[in-house]
Motif scaffolding. Structure first.
Motif, PDB file in Angstrom:
ATOM      1  N   LYS A   1       0.819  -1.219   0.000  1.00 22.00           N
ATOM      2  CA  LYS A   1       0.000   0.000   0.000  1.00 22.00           C
ATOM      3  C   LYS A   1       0.851   1.267   0.000  1.00 22.00           C
ATOM      4  O   LYS A   1       0.436   2.301  -0.535  1.00 22.00           O
ATOM      5  N   TYR A   2       2.031   1.182   0.609  1.00 17.80           N
ATOM      6  CA  TYR A   2       2.875   2.375   0.691  1.00 17.80           C
ATOM      7  C   TYR A   2       4.169   2.233  -0.096  1.00 17.80           C
ATOM      8  O   TYR A   2       5.094   3.020   0.082  1.00 17.80           O
ATOM      9  N   ASP A   3       4.203   1.233  -0.976  1.00 23.59           N
ATOM     10  CA  ASP A   3       5.337   1.038  -1.880  1.00 23.59           C
ATOM     11  C   ASP A   3       6.661   1.008  -1.105  1.00 23.59           C
ATOM     12  O   ASP A   3       7.618   1.711  -1.454  1.00 23.59           O
ATOM     13  N   LEU A   4       6.705   0.186  -0.055  1.00 25.64           N
ATOM     14  CA  LEU A   4       7.873   0.066   0.809  1.00 25.64           C
ATOM     15  C   LEU A   4       8.662  -1.181   0.451  1.00 25.64           C
ATOM     16  O   LEU A   4       8.084  -2.210   0.082  1.00 25.64           O
ATOM     17  N   ARG A   5       9.988  -1.095   0.577  1.00 24.28           N
ATOM     18  CA  ARG A   5      10.845  -2.222   0.214  1.00 24.28           C
ATOM     19  C   ARG A   5      10.792  -3.344   1.240  1.00 24.28           C
ATOM     20  O   ARG A   5      10.844  -4.524   0.890  1.00 24.28           O
ATOM     21  N   ASP A   6      10.711  -2.992   2.531  1.00 24.19           N
ATOM     22  CA  ASP A   6      10.820  -4.013   3.564  1.00 24.19           C
ATOM     23  C   ASP A   6      10.356  -3.481   4.908  1.00 24.19           C
ATOM     24  O   ASP A   6       9.858  -2.353   5.007  1.00 24.19           O
ATOM     25  N   ARG A   7      10.563  -4.276   5.965  1.00 25.27           N
ATOM     26  CA  ARG A   7      10.082  -3.941   7.297  1.00 25.27           C
ATOM     27  C   ARG A   7      10.758  -2.689   7.860  1.00 25.27           C
ATOM     28  O   ARG A   7      10.124  -1.921   8.594  1.00 25.27           O
ATOM     29  N   VAL A   8      12.024  -2.513   7.557  1.00 27.55           N
ATOM     30  CA  VAL A   8      12.716  -1.326   8.060  1.00 27.55           C
ATOM     31  C   VAL A   8      12.035  -0.060   7.540  1.00 27.55           C
ATOM     32  O   VAL A   8      11.814   0.898   8.287  1.00 27.55           O
ATOM     33  N   GLN A   9      11.707  -0.040   6.257  1.00 27.35           N
ATOM     34  CA  GLN A   9      11.032   1.119   5.691  1.00 27.35           C
ATOM     35  C   GLN A   9       9.653   1.310   6.309  1.00 27.35           C
ATOM     36  O   GLN A   9       9.180   2.441   6.464  1.00 27.35           O
ATOM     37  N   ALA A  10       9.002   0.214   6.698  1.00 29.59           N
ATOM     38  CA  ALA A  10       7.706   0.313   7.368  1.00 29.59           C
ATOM     39  C   ALA A  10       7.857   0.966   8.743  1.00 29.59           C
ATOM     40  O   ALA A  10       7.016   1.776   9.159  1.00 29.59           O
ATOM     41  N   VAL A  11       8.916   0.617   9.457  1.00 26.52           N
ATOM     42  CA  VAL A  11       9.168   1.228  10.760  1.00 26.52           C
ATOM     43  C   VAL A  11       9.421   2.724  10.607  1.00 26.52           C
ATOM     44  O   VAL A  11       8.920   3.546  11.384  1.00 26.52           O
ATOM     45  N   ILE A  12      10.204   3.101   9.597  1.00 23.57           N
ATOM     46  CA  ILE A  12      10.449   4.515   9.339  1.00 23.57           C
ATOM     47  C   ILE A  12       9.128   5.236   9.086  1.00 23.57           C
ATOM     48  O   ILE A  12       8.887   6.334   9.603  1.00 23.57           O
ATOM     49  N   LEU A  13       8.241   4.633   8.310  1.00 24.41           N
ATOM     50  CA  LEU A  13       6.937   5.226   8.027  1.00 24.41           C
ATOM     51  C   LEU A  13       6.154   5.439   9.319  1.00 24.41           C
ATOM     52  O   LEU A  13       5.558   6.500   9.539  1.00 24.41           O
ATOM     53  N   ALA A  14       6.157   4.432  10.191  1.00 27.04           N
ATOM     54  CA  ALA A  14       5.393   4.517  11.437  1.00 27.04           C
ATOM     55  C   ALA A  14       5.868   5.667  12.316  1.00 27.04           C
ATOM     56  O   ALA A  14       5.059   6.411  12.891  1.00 27.04           O
ATOM     57  N   TYR A  15       7.183   5.840  12.408  1.00 30.43           N
ATOM     58  CA  TYR A  15       7.725   6.918  13.246  1.00 30.43           C
ATOM     59  C   TYR A  15       7.618   8.277  12.572  1.00 30.43           C
ATOM     60  O   TYR A  15       7.333   9.281  13.234  1.00 30.43           O
ATOM     61  N   ASP A  16       7.813   8.318  11.274  1.00 31.97           N
ATOM     62  CA  ASP A  16       7.730   9.593  10.572  1.00 31.97           C
ATOM     63  C   ASP A  16       6.315  10.163  10.610  1.00 31.97           C
ATOM     64  O   ASP A  16       6.128  11.378  10.652  1.00 31.97           O
ATOM     65  N   THR A  17       5.323   9.305  10.552  1.00 31.30           N
ATOM     66  CA  THR A  17       3.934   9.772  10.569  1.00 31.30           C
ATOM     67  C   THR A  17       3.430  10.039  11.970  1.00 31.30           C
ATOM     68  O   THR A  17       2.350  10.607  12.143  1.00 31.30           O
ATOM     69  N   GLY A  18       4.199   9.617  12.993  1.00 29.02           N
ATOM     70  CA  GLY A  18       3.762   9.821  14.366  1.00 29.02           C
ATOM     71  C   GLY A  18       2.814   8.749  14.864  1.00 29.02           C
ATOM     72  O   GLY A  18       2.185   8.900  15.916  1.00 29.02           O
ATOM     73  N   LEU A  19       2.685   7.645  14.130  1.00 27.01           N
ATOM     74  CA  LEU A  19       1.812   6.560  14.583  1.00 27.01           C
ATOM     75  C   LEU A  19       2.299   5.996  15.910  1.00 27.01           C
ATOM     76  O   LEU A  19       1.497   5.636  16.779  1.00 27.01           O
ATOM     77  N   VAL A  20       3.606   5.888  16.067  1.00 33.89           N
ATOM     78  CA  VAL A  20       4.187   5.366  17.303  1.00 33.89           C
ATOM     79  C   VAL A  20       5.266   6.315  17.802  1.00 33.89           C
ATOM     80  O   VAL A  20       5.870   7.053  17.023  1.00 33.89           O
ATOM     81  N   ARG A  21       5.485   6.283  19.111  1.00 30.63           N
ATOM     82  CA  ARG A  21       6.496   7.094  19.753  1.00 30.63           C
ATOM     83  C   ARG A  21       7.238   6.229  20.742  1.00 30.63           C
ATOM     84  O   ARG A  21       6.624   5.513  21.512  1.00 30.63           O
TER      85      ARG A  21
END
Length: 223
Positions: A198-218
């Protein structure tokens, strides 16, 4: 069985020789080339099309971060594991943003390196546990421990996919997520695949970056 093709990029010949000896002792891994600086590494990656590039982060002419960015940005299928002498290297954040699928310290055990190459070659990502806390701290933007609301940018994810993304951001494996959410590991893999797609991410690391960049998790609330 097709062997995993690896390119070594490091400005120290002795380091490259050591890695080659370790990797060529494995029946499913073959070293297809070596480069002594980032610029040569980019050129060799283009010419040799390795499955995995072991990339030193500090090199002359072109550092490992920029070399990684060029390799990943070219659309090549090669995946990059960045290596450093220091587990608190300030470039860890930049390397992962550049598209690296792994980040390891050079003084780690040989079996961890081999396992990382196999993991990354299969399309997953790895980050040394020794740097995980620093990585999460670098992504932290807020001191407020109140669980954040779901940002609008993540509206494409279902409630369960958001649960999985939060768990990924805590460094949990698929098996650990499955136990926590009381679902099968296959179901977790499906959710992870949907998040990446859905977010055109390469792998799990990029998913973690997305989560923190969007503020979903802190980190203050989630670690």
């Amino acid at each position: 069985m097709t062997a995993i093709r690896v390119l070594l990029v490091d400005d120290q010949p002795m380091i490259r020789t050591g890695f080659r000896l370790i990797l060529e002792a494995e029946p499913d891994i073959v070293v297809v080339g070596e480069a002594g600086d980032g610029r040569a590494g980019v050129e060799d990656a283009r010419a040799l099309q390795p499955d995995v590039v072991l990339m030193d982060i500090r090199m002359p002419h072109l550092d490992g971060v920029e070399a990684t960015r060029l390799i990943v940005g070219s659309g090549a299928a090669s995946r990059v594991i960045v290596l450093t002498t220091f587990d608190l290297d300030e470039h860890v954040h930049d390397a992962l943003r550049a598209g690296a699928s792994g980040f390891l310290v050079k003084d780690g055990p040989a079996d961890s390196l081999v396992a990382a190459i196999r993991t990354v070659a299969q399309g997953d990502a790895v980050v040394s546990p020794r740097i995980t806390r620093r990585l999460l701290d670098r992504f932290s933007r807020f001191a407020d421990p109140t669980p954040p609301a779901v940002p609008p940018t993540l509206n494409a994810l279902t409630a369960r996919e958001l649960d999985v993304l939060r768990a990924l951001s805590r460094g949990l494996s698929n098996a650990e997520i499955a136990r926590e959410l009381h679902v099968s590991e296959a179901t977790v893999k499906t959710h992870v695949a949907h998040i990446l797609d859905k977010y055109d991410l390469r792998d799990r690391v990029q998913a973690v970056i997305l989560a923190y960049d969007t503020g979903l998790v802190r980190p203050a609330a989630d670690i």
